[in-house]
Design a protein around this motif. Structure first.
Motif, PDB file in Angstrom:
ATOM      1  N   GLY A 289       0.645  -1.228  -0.052  1.00  0.00           N
ATOM      2  CA  GLY A 289       0.025  -0.164  -0.021  1.00  0.00           C
ATOM      3  C   GLY A 289       0.771   1.136   0.007  1.00  0.00           C
ATOM      4  O   GLY A 289       0.542   2.198  -0.570  1.00  0.00           O
ATOM      5  N   GLU A 290       2.073   1.182   0.829  1.00  0.00           N
ATOM      6  CA  GLU A 290       2.648   2.567   0.662  1.00  0.00           C
ATOM      7  C   GLU A 290       4.280   2.167   1.070  1.00  0.00           C
ATOM      8  O   GLU A 290       4.375   1.446   2.135  1.00  0.00           O
ATOM      9  CB  GLU A 290       2.265   3.511   1.968  1.00  0.00           C
ATOM     10  CG  GLU A 290       3.168   4.898   1.978  1.00  0.00           C
ATOM     11  CD  GLU A 290       2.051   5.956   2.350  1.00  0.00           C
ATOM     12  OE1 GLU A 290       1.173   6.284   1.697  1.00  0.00           O
ATOM     13  OE2 GLU A 290       2.509   6.679   3.264  1.00  0.00           O
ATOM     14  N   PRO A 291       5.053   2.836   0.268  1.00  0.00           N
ATOM     15  CA  PRO A 291       6.498   2.697   1.037  1.00  0.00           C
ATOM     16  C   PRO A 291       6.948   4.048   1.543  1.00  0.00           C
ATOM     17  O   PRO A 291       6.344   4.953   1.607  1.00  0.00           O
ATOM     18  CB  PRO A 291       7.260   2.603  -0.678  1.00  0.00           C
ATOM     19  CG  PRO A 291       6.457   3.573  -1.473  1.00  0.00           C
ATOM     20  CD  PRO A 291       5.229   3.514  -0.735  1.00  0.00           C
ATOM     21  N   CYS A 292       7.989   3.721   2.563  1.00  0.00           N
ATOM     22  CA  CYS A 292       8.576   4.757   3.411  1.00  0.00           C
ATOM     23  C   CYS A 292      10.034   4.530   3.775  1.00  0.00           C
ATOM     24  O   CYS A 292      10.493   3.415   4.110  1.00  0.00           O
ATOM     25  CB  CYS A 292       7.615   4.758   4.725  1.00  0.00           C
ATOM     26  SG  CYS A 292       8.193   6.541   5.546  1.00  0.00           S
ATOM     27  N   ILE A 293      10.579   5.608   3.684  1.00  0.00           N
ATOM     28  CA  ILE A 293      12.224   5.481   3.838  1.00  0.00           C
ATOM     29  C   ILE A 293      12.467   5.711   5.288  1.00  0.00           C
ATOM     30  O   ILE A 293      12.035   6.767   5.697  1.00  0.00           O
ATOM     31  CB  ILE A 293      12.823   6.512   3.060  1.00  0.00           C
ATOM     32  CG1 ILE A 293      12.661   6.106   1.335  1.00  0.00           C
ATOM     33  CG2 ILE A 293      14.344   6.660   3.247  1.00  0.00           C
ATOM     34  CD1 ILE A 293      13.090   6.983   0.359  1.00  0.00           C
ATOM     35  N   TRP A 294      13.230   4.887   5.700  1.00  0.00           N
ATOM     36  CA  TRP A 294      13.543   5.048   7.369  1.00  0.00           C
ATOM     37  C   TRP A 294      14.721   4.144   7.723  1.00  0.00           C
ATOM     38  O   TRP A 294      14.687   2.814   7.524  1.00  0.00           O
ATOM     39  CB  TRP A 294      12.186   4.300   8.006  1.00  0.00           C
ATOM     40  CG  TRP A 294      12.401   4.605   9.539  1.00  0.00           C
ATOM     41  CD1 TRP A 294      12.279   5.718  10.407  1.00  0.00           C
ATOM     42  CD2 TRP A 294      12.424   3.623  10.473  1.00  0.00           C
ATOM     43  NE1 TRP A 294      12.300   5.386  11.604  1.00  0.00           N
ATOM     44  CE2 TRP A 294      12.333   4.170  11.841  1.00  0.00           C
ATOM     45  CE3 TRP A 294      12.454   2.222  10.489  1.00  0.00           C
ATOM     46  CZ2 TRP A 294      12.478   3.303  13.038  1.00  0.00           C
ATOM     47  CZ3 TRP A 294      12.609   1.292  11.523  1.00  0.00           C
ATOM     48  CH2 TRP A 294      12.410   1.999  12.970  1.00  0.00           C
ATOM     49  N   ASN A 295      15.518   5.111   8.256  1.00  0.00           N
ATOM     50  CA  ASN A 295      16.568   4.339   8.767  1.00  0.00           C
ATOM     51  C   ASN A 295      17.554   3.135   7.965  1.00  0.00           C
ATOM     52  O   ASN A 295      17.955   2.207   8.067  1.00  0.00           O
ATOM     53  CB  ASN A 295      16.472   3.441  10.276  1.00  0.00           C
ATOM     54  CG  ASN A 295      16.413   4.347  11.381  1.00  0.00           C
ATOM     55  OD1 ASN A 295      16.449   5.593  11.119  1.00  0.00           O
ATOM     56  ND2 ASN A 295      15.826   3.711  12.421  1.00  0.00           N
ATOM     57  N   GLY A 296      17.588   3.748   6.507  1.00  0.00           N
ATOM     58  CA  GLY A 296      18.261   3.021   5.641  1.00  0.00           C
ATOM     59  C   GLY A 296      17.703   1.785   5.045  1.00  0.00           C
ATOM     60  O   GLY A 296      18.157   0.837   4.403  1.00  0.00           O
TER      61      GLY A 296
END
Length: 332
Positions: A289-296
C-alpha cells in the motif's frame, strides 16, 4: 529483482496497515484504518529506532459514525500529525461523505488536541505537506459527472492552520487544485499516491491508469503546467503510495501487481520487486500500500484486503505484515 524481507508481523490491534511517516523524533509511524475489522479502532503504531512496535494512540472517531479510518499521514514542521480519515473506503452509503482531515497534537503517549481541518470528504487518501499547506488526494468524486462517464478524482490543498472547512466534493470547492479522469474502465479508482519532487513539482499517481502526473504551480499556487510523466503498463500496473529518495528515485507501491516500482529521475520505470499471492509471513509483498524511507530501509505496508480479479491478492490473512528492502540496493 530484489527479494523483500519481513519487517514485522503486526499485533492483532492492527489488521490493515496503510500510510506511514517519520516523526520528528525519528520514529516510524504507521496508520491502520483497520478496514478488515472495523470493530478494532483505527489507530497509529509507532516503531522506535530498534524496530520495536507499540500501539501509540487510537484516532479520534467521527461523532456521526463512531469510526476513524486513518490512511495517509504526514508530520508538519511544528510536529503536529495530519491524517486522512477515509471513512468512505468500505463503500457503506452512510459513510460516503464523512471523511475528514485531522490535525493531532500528541505529547509523548497522550493526545492533547484534535483539530478538524476539513470535513465531509468522500474519499481522502494520500497526503503530503509542502510550503505551508497539506495536499490531499481524493480518489473519488462521484458527484462530478464527466460527459465520458469516467471517474473524476482530485487533489485538495488546505493551509496548515485551517480548521472547520466543509467540503462539497464538487468543482466549486475553492481548495481543490487539480483534477483528472481515470480512463481504465477495468479499474475506476483515481488519484492516490502523492509526493513532491526535488524541484517542488507535485507528483500524483492515477491508480487505475497506472500513471504518474507531474504538476507545476506558479507563484500564486495556480496550476501552470501538467503532464503524464510516467506510464509503462509492463512495469507499473497501479499507483498507490509513493516516496522519493535523496537521489531523485521515486518508489511506488504497485498495489494490484504485488510489486514495487522505481522511477529514475529521467522517468524510466523499473519493477524492482514482485511477489506471488501469499500470506506475506516471510516478507513477501502482500498487496503493498505504501513505501516509506526509514533508517536505511525502504519499508512497505501490506494492505492485503482487496481480492477482485484485477489484483494478484486472493485472500486476507492475519497477522498483518510489513516488508522491507535495503534502500541502497533498491536505489541501484
Amino acid at each position: 529483482m530484489i527479494k523483500p524481507e519481513l519487517f514485522t508481523l503486526l499485533e492483532d490491534y492492527a489488521t490493515t496497515p496503510d500510510g506511514m511517516a517519520v516523526s520528528p523524533q525519528g520514529d516510524l509511524v504507521l496508520a491502520c484504518p483497520n478496514y478488515a475489522d472495523q470493530f478494532k479502532p483505527g489507530c497509529l503504531v509507532r516503531f522506535d529506532t530498534s524496530r520495536q512496535a507499540h500501539h501509540w494512540i487510537d484516532v479520534p472517531v467521527h461523532p456521526d459514525t463512531s469510526l476513524a479510518s486513518p490512511m495517509g499521514i504526514a508530520f508538519a514542521p511544528d510536529g503536529d500529525l495530519y491524517i486522512c480519515d477515509n471513512q468512505g473506503w468500505p463503500g457503506r452509503p452512510e459513510l460516503q461523505f464523512k471523511g475528514r482531515i485531522l490535525r493531532l497534537r500528541i505529547e509523548g503517549e497522550r493526545l492533547v488536541k484534535t483539530t478538524v481541518v476539513a470535513d465531509g470528504m468522500e474519499h481522502p487518501n494520500g497526503m503530503r505537506i509542502h510550503d505551508g499547506y497539506v495536499y490531499v488526494t481524493q480518489s473519488m468524486l462521484s458527484k462530478v459527472k464527466d460527459p465520458s462517464g469516467l471517474l473524476v478524482s482530485c487533489v485538495y490543498r488546505f493551509p496548515l492552520d485551517a480548521k472547520g472547512i466543509q467540503v462539497s466534493n464538487t468543482l466549486s470547492d475553492e481548495h481543490m487544485v487539480y483534477t483528472v479522469l481515470t480512463r481504465n474502465k477495468l479499474c475506476q479508482y483515481g488519484l492516490d499516491g502523492i509526493e513532491f519532487d526535488h524541484e517542488g513539482n507535485l507528483l500524483v499517481g492515477n491508480f487505475g491508469d497506472g500513471t504518474i502526473h507531474r504538476v507545476r504551480f506558479d507563484r500564486r499556487g495556480t496550476v501552470a503546467g501538467e503532464e503524464i510523466w510516467v506510464q509503462d503498463p509492463e512495469q507499473l500496473k497501479s499507483t498507490d503510495g509513493m516516496i522519493m529518495d535523496g537521489k531523485g528515485n521515486l518508489f511506488i507501491a504497485d498495489f494490484c501487481a504485488n510489486a514495487i516500482a522505481r522511477v529514475s529521475p529521467d522517468g524510466i520505470v523499473s519493477r524492482i520487486a514482485q511477489s506471488p499471492d501469499s500470506n506475506g509471513f516471510s516478507g513477501e509483498l502482500d498487496q503493498p500500500g505504501e513505501p516509506c524511507i526509514w533508517n536505511g530501509l525502504l519499508v512497505v505496508s501490506c494492505f492485503d484486503l482487496v481480492t477482485d480479479d484485477y489484483n494478484i491478492n486472493t485472500a486476507h490473512e492475519l497477522p498483518a505484515t510489513m516488508s522491507c528492502f535495503d534502500l541502497e540496493e533498491a536505489s541501484r
